[in-house]
Design a protein around this motif. Structure first.
Motif, PDB file in Angstrom:
ATOM      1  N   PHE A  83      38.703  53.805  31.973  1.00  0.00           N
ATOM      2  CA  PHE A  83      39.728  53.833  30.791  1.00  0.00           C
ATOM      3  C   PHE A  83      41.009  53.225  31.276  1.00  0.00           C
ATOM      4  CE2 PHE A  83      42.827  56.012  28.426  1.00  0.00           C
ATOM      5  CZ  PHE A  83      42.242  56.337  27.059  1.00  0.00           C
TER       6      PHE A  83
ATOM      7  N   LEU B 291      51.374  55.378  17.200  1.00  0.00           N
ATOM      8  CA  LEU B 291      52.658  55.846  18.189  1.00  0.00           C
ATOM      9  C   LEU B 291      53.021  57.194  18.305  1.00  0.00           C
ATOM     10  CD1 LEU B 291      54.566  53.778  19.553  1.00  0.00           C
ATOM     11  CD2 LEU B 291      55.901  53.954  17.726  1.00  0.00           C
ATOM     12  N   LEU B 292      53.045  57.767  16.909  1.00  0.00           N
ATOM     13  CA  LEU B 292      53.531  59.298  17.038  1.00  0.00           C
ATOM     14  C   LEU B 292      52.667  60.282  17.659  1.00  0.00           C
ATOM     15  CD1 LEU B 292      54.882  59.683  13.462  1.00  0.00           C
ATOM     16  CD2 LEU B 292      56.037  59.245  15.392  1.00  0.00           C
ATOM     17  N   PHE B 293      51.365  59.872  17.727  1.00  0.00           N
ATOM     18  CA  PHE B 293      50.416  60.673  18.336  1.00  0.00           C
ATOM     19  C   PHE B 293      49.754  59.964  19.746  1.00  0.00           C
ATOM     20  CE2 PHE B 293      50.534  61.973  13.903  1.00  0.00           C
ATOM     21  CZ  PHE B 293      50.986  63.054  13.980  1.00  0.00           C
ATOM     22  N   PHE B 294      50.484  59.414  20.362  1.00  0.00           N
ATOM     23  CA  PHE B 294      49.973  58.329  21.385  1.00  0.00           C
ATOM     24  C   PHE B 294      49.540  59.383  22.720  1.00  0.00           C
ATOM     25  CE2 PHE B 294      50.420  55.496  25.220  1.00  0.00           C
ATOM     26  CZ  PHE B 294      49.695  54.435  24.823  1.00  0.00           C
ATOM     27  N   LYS B 295      50.014  60.276  22.928  1.00  0.00           N
ATOM     28  CA  LYS B 295      49.439  61.067  23.818  1.00  0.00           C
ATOM     29  C   LYS B 295      48.038  61.927  23.554  1.00  0.00           C
ATOM     30  CE  LYS B 295      52.004  65.572  24.157  1.00  0.00           C
ATOM     31  NZ  LYS B 295      52.564  65.508  22.739  1.00  0.00           N
ATOM     32  N   GLU B 296      48.130  62.324  22.327  1.00  0.00           N
ATOM     33  CA  GLU B 296      47.088  63.039  21.628  1.00  0.00           C
ATOM     34  C   GLU B 296      45.907  61.997  21.874  1.00  0.00           C
ATOM     35  OE1 GLU B 296      50.132  63.302  20.503  1.00  0.00           O
ATOM     36  OE2 GLU B 296      50.582  65.658  20.740  1.00  0.00           O
TER      37      GLU B 296
ATOM     38  N   TRP C 164      53.672  68.599  20.306  1.00  0.00           N
ATOM     39  CA  TRP C 164      53.395  67.474  19.170  1.00  0.00           C
ATOM     40  C   TRP C 164      54.751  66.526  19.188  1.00  0.00           C
ATOM     41  CZ3 TRP C 164      48.735  66.261  17.413  1.00  0.00           C
ATOM     42  CH2 TRP C 164      47.788  67.392  17.443  1.00  0.00           C
ATOM     43  N   LEU C 165      54.543  65.398  18.733  1.00  0.00           N
ATOM     44  CA  LEU C 165      55.630  64.210  18.678  1.00  0.00           C
ATOM     45  C   LEU C 165      56.576  64.145  19.823  1.00  0.00           C
ATOM     46  CD1 LEU C 165      56.463  65.186  14.873  1.00  0.00           C
ATOM     47  CD2 LEU C 165      54.801  63.522  15.803  1.00  0.00           C
ATOM     48  N   ARG C 166      56.300  64.710  20.961  1.00  0.00           N
ATOM     49  CA  ARG C 166      57.148  64.428  22.162  1.00  0.00           C
ATOM     50  C   ARG C 166      56.222  63.739  23.132  1.00  0.00           C
ATOM     51  NH1 ARG C 166      61.159  68.437  23.130  1.00  0.00           N
ATOM     52  NH2 ARG C 166      61.619  69.758  20.923  1.00  0.00           N
ATOM     53  N   PHE C 167      56.926  62.959  24.090  1.00  0.00           N
ATOM     54  CA  PHE C 167      56.466  62.181  25.268  1.00  0.00           C
ATOM     55  C   PHE C 167      56.511  62.659  26.444  1.00  0.00           C
ATOM     56  CE2 PHE C 167      57.102  59.884  21.313  1.00  0.00           C
ATOM     57  CZ  PHE C 167      55.755  59.209  21.184  1.00  0.00           C
ATOM     58  N   PRO C 168      55.773  62.486  27.533  1.00  0.00           N
ATOM     59  CA  PRO C 168      56.108  62.947  28.700  1.00  0.00           C
ATOM     60  C   PRO C 168      57.205  62.211  29.351  1.00  0.00           C
ATOM     61  CG  PRO C 168      53.895  62.146  28.560  1.00  0.00           C
ATOM     62  CD  PRO C 168      54.486  61.686  27.218  1.00  0.00           C
TER      63      PRO C 168
ATOM     64  N   MET D 197      48.302  64.290  32.150  1.00  0.00           N
ATOM     65  CA  MET D 197      47.496  64.947  30.942  1.00  0.00           C
ATOM     66  C   MET D 197      47.301  66.694  30.970  1.00  0.00           C
ATOM     67  SD  MET D 197      44.491  62.339  30.272  1.00  0.00           S
ATOM     68  CE  MET D 197      44.804  60.767  30.002  1.00  0.00           C
TER      69      MET D 197
ATOM     70  N   TYR E 265      50.302  68.039  28.873  1.00  0.00           N
ATOM     71  CA  TYR E 265      50.065  67.569  27.350  1.00  0.00           C
ATOM     72  C   TYR E 265      50.226  68.799  26.584  1.00  0.00           C
ATOM     73  CZ  TYR E 265      49.599  62.549  28.205  1.00  0.00           C
ATOM     74  OH  TYR E 265      49.452  61.256  28.475  1.00  0.00           O
TER      75      TYR E 265
ATOM     76  N   LYS F 181      45.491  59.444  23.649  1.00  0.00           N
ATOM     77  CA  LYS F 181      44.982  59.273  24.883  1.00  0.00           C
ATOM     78  C   LYS F 181      44.367  60.204  25.470  1.00  0.00           C
ATOM     79  CE  LYS F 181      48.303  57.503  27.929  1.00  0.00           C
ATOM     80  NZ  LYS F 181      49.206  57.447  28.821  1.00  0.00           N
ATOM     81  N   ILE F 182      44.504  61.548  25.257  1.00  0.00           N
ATOM     82  CA  ILE F 182      44.003  62.629  26.086  1.00  0.00           C
ATOM     83  C   ILE F 182      42.531  63.055  25.278  1.00  0.00           C
ATOM     84  CG2 ILE F 182      45.019  64.638  24.806  1.00  0.00           C
ATOM     85  CD1 ILE F 182      44.807  65.974  27.523  1.00  0.00           C
TER      86      ILE F 182
ATOM     87  N   MET G 137      41.098  65.104  14.961  1.00  0.00           N
ATOM     88  CA  MET G 137      41.485  63.747  15.346  1.00  0.00           C
ATOM     89  C   MET G 137      40.352  62.727  15.087  1.00  0.00           C
ATOM     90  SD  MET G 137      44.716  64.225  17.646  1.00  0.00           S
ATOM     91  CE  MET G 137      44.949  62.597  17.890  1.00  0.00           C
TER      92      MET G 137
END
Lengths: 251, 290
Positions: free
Chosen positions: A87, B158-163, A105-109, A97, A100, B165-166, B184
């Motif tokens: 990956f 874009l809005l759910f990028f980390k979701e 939701w809708l937030r970034f690290p 992760m 996470y 990804k995981i 998802m």
């Protein structure tokens, strides 16, 4: 105090029963080895407890049912082989992760999360690999990354699926010291484990499983020849015994 | 805008929307699912036409979404009852597609829906079918639909990028952390369906698979970062469609065919020369290690 209460848990794969009405409870601050032959349902039990595998019957209660949102408080280290290590991501990203669920939701690290991830990598001696592509890691390094990802989550109850499988001596040492540290912090850990020889050295509690629960309790009470013979269907040979050193050969 | 301009813009939008969706298809190991959905949306479109008696963008999108979800749900259902994934996909999509084909040739045969068009697309007709937009003027309706879908796809990713990804890298961990993995999955299947149907007019059901899979597979060879893979894949998609158009004009041949061929060409170049995971780079690394 009990952190996990399982009652009458049964689960099946395509109509074949793999877990047969398990009932047990796990006390806070214990380190339990989950032991049983191949196909005994060890991974399935963890998955069923975590809700990743449908159960036919039974109830599962975390932290005496006091907690509604248990996701952040329960950590999970899946088997290493369960993910694709090609990956496109790096070590630091995988460890992040673990956060996470807390980021929302809708937030970034952000920087703070990456800092926490770096600290977790420090604990498993993997700081130097933070920016390494994950496909370039050895098996033991992959396992340590998974461990760091669980640590960063800062859960109270951990489930680990065969963390010791196929790892090098250094990784084994790291895992043991991390487990000890977690227990010292008052956390509870359940580990699927294959190597019978090391069971009495690593774990203070043992859960013997072969589709049904054979025995569960303190290691010196449950890790006995008779229970083991019951678990492995007699296919085990008792080699020798003294109070501190026990060894078995699995046949 | 000129005729060629509209075609290039339409092709570029196909490249971006398919390129972005394709990355997740590749990483989730669901390339076969794209093949399936690209066919079953035909049933959705025909069904939408039978219900609404029109081929406007809205009803086509809804029909395709429903058909895509039906496909994903049926495959999942067969899988959980013990059928092989490959077999389940193969059975579901051919059956749904054939229902679409039968419906076309019996109920709606006189509209401009025909099997050939559905399979191959006809991008050269697109600039003629315009709708009037306030302030902007006449815009080809297929291009407008593609623009809307591209924006939706880009935003959702874009809005759910980390979701994304995981749930893609480690669905078991994602589920244990409380992420709605199954939801998802269905959202993603919906994205694939709307992307496919939007690209339908331009490149058709078969060529859309090339646009979904090949640029993303190429991008995977160039980078080790997920965000870069998305950007590169979209870029390769745009490059393929533009290159395909130029080649098609030059050789006076099928535009969608040339576009799909261009994706293959970019993949071939990547396969050998990509600095990260190309064959030559691998050989060089190996020699250095020895």
């Amino acid at each position: 105090m009990s952190v996990l209460t399982v009652q009458n848990l049964s689960s099946a794969y395509e109509k074949k029963l793999v877990l047969d009405s398990l009932t047990f409870s796990v006390n806070e601050g214990t380190l339990t080895g989950i032991v049983g032959p191949n196909g005994a349902g060890k991974s399935t039990m963890i998955k069923a407890i975590l809700g990743l595998q449908p159960k036919i019957s039974g109830s599962i209660e975390f932290f005496n049912g006091n907690e509604k949102k248990i996701n952040q408080r329960v950590g999970y280290v899946p088997q290493r082989g369960a993910v694709d290590w090609d990956f496109p991501t790096n070590v630091l990203d995988v460890v992040t992760m673990g956060l996470y669920g807390q980021i929302g939701w809708l937030r970034f690290p952000n920087k703070k999360h990456r800092q926490l991830a770096l600290e977790a990598l420090e604990k498993v001696s993997m700081s130097d690999f933070a920016h390494r592509q994950i496909s370039q890691l050895s098996g033991g390094q992959q396992q340590r990354v998974f461990l760091a990802r669980a640590l960063v989550q800062d859960a109270d109850l951990y489930f680990m699926d065969e963390p010791f499988a196929g790892v090098d001596a250094k990784t084994e040492k790291t895992i043991i010291s991390v487990l000890k540290e977690l227990i010292d912090l008052g956390k509870t850990v359940m580990v699927v484990h294959h190597d019978l020889q090391t069971v009495p050295y690593y774990f203070d509690h043992v859960l013997l499983l072969n589709k049904e629960l054979i025995a569960h309790g303190p290691t010196n009470e449950t890790f006995t020849p008779s229970y083991l013979a019951q678990t492995y269907g007699g296919a085990i040979q008792w080699l020798g015994r003294d109070n501190n050193d026990r060894s078995f050969v699995q046949q | 805008m000129s005729y060629a301009g509209w075609i290039l813009l339409t092709g570029a939008l196909v490249g971006i929307s398919c390129g972005l969706t394709g990355v997740l298809l590749i990483l989730r190991k669901m390339a076969m699912m794209a093949d399936a959905i690209s066919h079953t949306v035909l049933l959705g479109i025909v069904a939408a036409y039978l219900v609404s008696s029109s081929l406007d963008g809205g009803s086509m999108l809804i029909g395709a979404m429903l058909a895509g979800l039906l496909t994903a749900w049926l495959v999942q259902w067969f899988e959980s009852s013990g059928i092989n994934t490959d077999a389940a996909i193969g059975v579901v999509f051919t059956t749904l597609f054939s229902i679409g084909v039968i419906l076309i040739s019996t109920s709606v045969g006189n509209v401009h829906l025909d099997v050939n068009h559905a399979l191959m697309g006809e991008i050269s007709f697109i600039p003629w079918n315009v709708i009037e937009l306030p302030l902007i003027g006449p815009v080809p309706s297929a291009t407008l639909l593609l623009l809307i879908v591209t924006i939706i796809v880009a935003l959702v990713i874009l809005l759910f990028f980390k979701e994304w990804k995981i749930t893609t890298f480690d669905p078991a961990l994602a589920a244990s952390l409380g992420f709605p993995v199954l939801l998802m999955h269905y959202v993603f299947m919906t994205l694939v369906s709307v992307t496919t149907v939007a690209a339908f007019d331009a490149v058709g059901a078969i060529m859309v698979v090339a646009m979904l899979i090949t640029p993303a597979a190429s991008a995977n060879l160039w980078t080790d970062r997920l965000s870069h893979m998305f950007l590169l894949s979209a870029l390769f998609g745009v490059a393929s469609s533009s290159m395909g158009y130029v080649v098609a004009i030059w050789l006076n041949t099928s535009i969608s065919g040339s576009m799909a061929f261009s994706t293959g060409l970019i993949f071939l170049i990547s396969y050998f020369f990509a600095p990260k995971h190309g064959q030559i780079a691998k050989r060089v690394y190996k020699t250095n290690e020895i």
